[in-house]
Write a protein that holds these residues in place. Sequence first.
Motif, PDB file in Angstrom:
ATOM      1  N   LEU A  27       7.081  65.370 103.361  1.00  0.00           N
ATOM      2  CA  LEU A  27       5.935  65.994 104.011  1.00  0.00           C
ATOM      3  C   LEU A  27       6.523  66.930 105.056  1.00  0.00           C
ATOM      4  O   LEU A  27       7.302  66.512 105.918  1.00  0.00           O
ATOM      5  CB  LEU A  27       5.042  64.954 104.671  1.00  0.00           C
ATOM      6  N   VAL A  28       6.175  68.202 104.949  1.00  0.00           N
ATOM      7  CA  VAL A  28       6.778  69.238 105.783  1.00  0.00           C
ATOM      8  C   VAL A  28       5.697  69.998 106.527  1.00  0.00           C
ATOM      9  O   VAL A  28       4.668  70.356 105.952  1.00  0.00           O
ATOM     10  CB  VAL A  28       7.593  70.224 104.907  1.00  0.00           C
ATOM     11  N   LEU A  29       5.954  70.242 107.801  1.00  0.00           N
ATOM     12  CA  LEU A  29       5.114  71.118 108.622  1.00  0.00           C
ATOM     13  C   LEU A  29       5.928  72.370 108.900  1.00  0.00           C
ATOM     14  O   LEU A  29       6.988  72.306 109.523  1.00  0.00           O
ATOM     15  CB  LEU A  29       4.788  70.456 109.966  1.00  0.00           C
ATOM     16  N   ASP A  30       5.467  73.512 108.423  1.00  0.00           N
ATOM     17  CA  ASP A  30       6.182  74.753 108.700  1.00  0.00           C
ATOM     18  C   ASP A  30       5.912  75.236 110.112  1.00  0.00           C
ATOM     19  O   ASP A  30       6.763  75.841 110.741  1.00  0.00           O
ATOM     20  CB  ASP A  30       5.796  75.829 107.681  1.00  0.00           C
ATOM     21  N   ASP A  31       4.721  74.979 110.618  1.00  0.00           N
ATOM     22  CA  ASP A  31       4.329  75.385 111.963  1.00  0.00           C
ATOM     23  C   ASP A  31       4.263  74.121 112.808  1.00  0.00           C
ATOM     24  O   ASP A  31       3.231  73.479 112.907  1.00  0.00           O
ATOM     25  CB  ASP A  31       2.974  76.094 111.922  1.00  0.00           C
ATOM     26  N   HIS A  32       5.419  73.743 113.366  1.00  0.00           N
ATOM     27  CA  HIS A  32       5.465  72.486 114.099  1.00  0.00           C
ATOM     28  C   HIS A  32       5.806  72.727 115.574  1.00  0.00           C
ATOM     29  O   HIS A  32       6.563  73.614 115.904  1.00  0.00           O
ATOM     30  CB  HIS A  32       6.465  71.522 113.457  1.00  0.00           C
ATOM     31  N   HIS A  33       5.190  71.919 116.402  1.00  0.00           N
ATOM     32  CA  HIS A  33       5.358  72.062 117.843  1.00  0.00           C
ATOM     33  C   HIS A  33       5.776  70.764 118.514  1.00  0.00           C
ATOM     34  O   HIS A  33       5.840  70.702 119.731  1.00  0.00           O
ATOM     35  CB  HIS A  33       4.051  72.571 118.469  1.00  0.00           C
ATOM     36  N   GLY A  34       6.014  69.743 117.745  1.00  0.00           N
ATOM     37  CA  GLY A  34       6.378  68.454 118.309  1.00  0.00           C
ATOM     38  C   GLY A  34       7.813  68.442 118.798  1.00  0.00           C
ATOM     39  O   GLY A  34       8.582  69.391 118.580  1.00  0.00           O
ATOM     40  N   PHE A  39      11.192  65.067 113.914  1.00  0.00           N
ATOM     41  CA  PHE A  39      11.592  65.600 112.608  1.00  0.00           C
ATOM     42  C   PHE A  39      12.937  65.052 112.172  1.00  0.00           C
ATOM     43  O   PHE A  39      13.826  64.812 112.982  1.00  0.00           O
ATOM     44  CB  PHE A  39      11.658  67.131 112.667  1.00  0.00           C
ATOM     45  N   MET A  40      13.062  64.890 110.859  1.00  0.00           N
ATOM     46  CA  MET A  40      14.331  64.446 110.288  1.00  0.00           C
ATOM     47  C   MET A  40      15.261  65.624 110.089  1.00  0.00           C
ATOM     48  O   MET A  40      16.433  65.561 110.424  1.00  0.00           O
ATOM     49  CB  MET A  40      14.068  63.742 108.964  1.00  0.00           C
ATOM     50  N   VAL A  41      14.716  66.678 109.505  1.00  0.00           N
ATOM     51  CA  VAL A  41      15.466  67.910 109.271  1.00  0.00           C
ATOM     52  C   VAL A  41      14.436  69.010 109.049  1.00  0.00           C
ATOM     53  O   VAL A  41      13.430  68.793 108.365  1.00  0.00           O
ATOM     54  CB  VAL A  41      16.433  67.769 108.063  1.00  0.00           C
ATOM     55  N   GLY A  42      14.644  70.168 109.657  1.00  0.00           N
ATOM     56  CA  GLY A  42      13.656  71.241 109.531  1.00  0.00           C
ATOM     57  C   GLY A  42      12.288  70.742 109.938  1.00  0.00           C
ATOM     58  O   GLY A  42      12.137  70.082 110.959  1.00  0.00           O
ATOM     59  N   GLY A  43      11.275  71.023 109.122  1.00  0.00           N
ATOM     60  CA  GLY A  43       9.917  70.568 109.401  1.00  0.00           C
ATOM     61  C   GLY A  43       9.556  69.259 108.723  1.00  0.00           C
ATOM     62  O   GLY A  43       8.394  68.858 108.709  1.00  0.00           O
ATOM     63  N   GLU A  44      10.546  68.564 108.156  1.00  0.00           N
ATOM     64  CA  GLU A  44      10.306  67.300 107.441  1.00  0.00           C
ATOM     65  C   GLU A  44      10.143  66.159 108.446  1.00  0.00           C
ATOM     66  O   GLU A  44      11.080  65.775 109.131  1.00  0.00           O
ATOM     67  CB  GLU A  44      11.475  67.002 106.504  1.00  0.00           C
ATOM     68  N   PHE A  45       8.915  65.618 108.481  1.00  0.00           N
ATOM     69  CA  PHE A  45       8.643  64.518 109.405  1.00  0.00           C
ATOM     70  C   PHE A  45       8.486  63.182 108.686  1.00  0.00           C
ATOM     71  O   PHE A  45       8.473  62.134 109.327  1.00  0.00           O
ATOM     72  CB  PHE A  45       7.408  64.803 110.269  1.00  0.00           C
ATOM     73  N   ALA A  46       8.381  63.209 107.373  1.00  0.00           N
ATOM     74  CA  ALA A  46       8.262  61.985 106.580  1.00  0.00           C
ATOM     75  C   ALA A  46       8.663  62.304 105.148  1.00  0.00           C
ATOM     76  O   ALA A  46       8.582  63.461 104.717  1.00  0.00           O
ATOM     77  CB  ALA A  46       6.830  61.450 106.614  1.00  0.00           C
ATOM     78  N   HIS A  47       9.087  61.280 104.435  1.00  0.00           N
ATOM     79  CA  HIS A  47       9.287  61.431 102.993  1.00  0.00           C
ATOM     80  C   HIS A  47       9.042  60.091 102.303  1.00  0.00           C
ATOM     81  O   HIS A  47       9.237  59.036 102.884  1.00  0.00           O
ATOM     82  CB  HIS A  47      10.666  62.004 102.625  1.00  0.00           C
ATOM     83  N   PHE A  48       8.559  60.215 101.077  1.00  0.00           N
ATOM     84  CA  PHE A  48       8.252  59.069 100.231  1.00  0.00           C
ATOM     85  C   PHE A  48       9.399  58.864  99.254  1.00  0.00           C
ATOM     86  O   PHE A  48       9.828  59.810  98.596  1.00  0.00           O
ATOM     87  CB  PHE A  48       6.965  59.326  99.426  1.00  0.00           C
ATOM     88  N   HIS A  49       9.869  57.627  99.150  1.00  0.00           N
ATOM     89  CA  HIS A  49      10.914  57.313  98.192  1.00  0.00           C
ATOM     90  C   HIS A  49      10.309  57.141  96.801  1.00  0.00           C
ATOM     91  O   HIS A  49       9.164  56.710  96.676  1.00  0.00           O
ATOM     92  CB  HIS A  49      11.647  56.030  98.617  1.00  0.00           C
ATOM     93  N   VAL A 107      -0.430  54.725 110.563  1.00  0.00           N
ATOM     94  CA  VAL A 107       0.946  54.961 111.014  1.00  0.00           C
ATOM     95  C   VAL A 107       1.375  56.378 110.636  1.00  0.00           C
ATOM     96  O   VAL A 107       1.950  57.107 111.456  1.00  0.00           O
ATOM     97  CB  VAL A 107       1.910  53.909 110.416  1.00  0.00           C
ATOM     98  N   LEU A 108       1.088  56.779 109.425  1.00  0.00           N
ATOM     99  CA  LEU A 108       1.462  58.118 108.970  1.00  0.00           C
ATOM    100  C   LEU A 108       0.739  59.197 109.781  1.00  0.00           C
ATOM    101  O   LEU A 108       1.318  60.241 110.098  1.00  0.00           O
ATOM    102  CB  LEU A 108       1.172  58.267 107.478  1.00  0.00           C
ATOM    103  N   GLN A 109      -0.498  58.952 110.154  1.00  0.00           N
ATOM    104  CA  GLN A 109      -1.228  59.917 110.975  1.00  0.00           C
ATOM    105  C   GLN A 109      -0.595  60.062 112.370  1.00  0.00           C
ATOM    106  O   GLN A 109      -0.569  61.158 112.934  1.00  0.00           O
ATOM    107  CB  GLN A 109      -2.693  59.515 111.100  1.00  0.00           C
ATOM    108  N   VAL A 110      -0.081  58.977 112.914  1.00  0.00           N
ATOM    109  CA  VAL A 110       0.627  59.063 114.194  1.00  0.00           C
ATOM    110  C   VAL A 110       1.873  59.931 114.027  1.00  0.00           C
ATOM    111  O   VAL A 110       2.160  60.794 114.863  1.00  0.00           O
ATOM    112  CB  VAL A 110       0.978  57.662 114.740  1.00  0.00           C
ATOM    113  N   SER A 111       2.612  59.736 112.942  1.00  0.00           N
ATOM    114  CA  SER A 111       3.793  60.550 112.670  1.00  0.00           C
ATOM    115  C   SER A 111       3.423  62.031 112.566  1.00  0.00           C
ATOM    116  O   SER A 111       4.085  62.899 113.143  1.00  0.00           O
ATOM    117  CB  SER A 111       4.469  60.072 111.378  1.00  0.00           C
ATOM    118  N   TYR A 112       2.364  62.313 111.847  1.00  0.00           N
ATOM    119  CA  TYR A 112       1.871  63.690 111.687  1.00  0.00           C
ATOM    120  C   TYR A 112       1.508  64.297 113.044  1.00  0.00           C
ATOM    121  O   TYR A 112       1.924  65.406 113.365  1.00  0.00           O
ATOM    122  CB  TYR A 112       0.671  63.658 110.742  1.00  0.00           C
TER     123      TYR A 112
END
Length: 124
Positions: A27-34, A39-49, A107-112
Amino acid sequence: MLFARAIRLPGVRQAPSAISVPGAVALVLDDHHGPKDAFMVGGEFAHFHPEPDCSLHLTLPPGAASEVLSGGWGEPHYLAARGQIPGSHLMVYAPRDPVELEVVWKVLQVSYNFARGSWKPPSP
């Protein structure tokens, strides 16, 4: 079902994870301000295995991370446990039923919101 909800969040796009195993979807946010720790890398704040595991890695604000851990909903990312990345990086277990789906969705919404820079801690 969790991924279908997540990908509909405003400003989120899916992409192959830039940091996880092959087949993981980010899950990537291109326009991120957090903050950087959101973020893990770039705009990636979460990923599903990929299946069969279906757990996810995500980032959370420190107070929220401790709640997830103490509630038994996840564990520190293995690199966070080694002190190599911030403790805000967690592995959250895949939901197994509708009740767990709602908890992990929150939980995912908090991450977002953390990644968007709009997360605010709950009032005491």
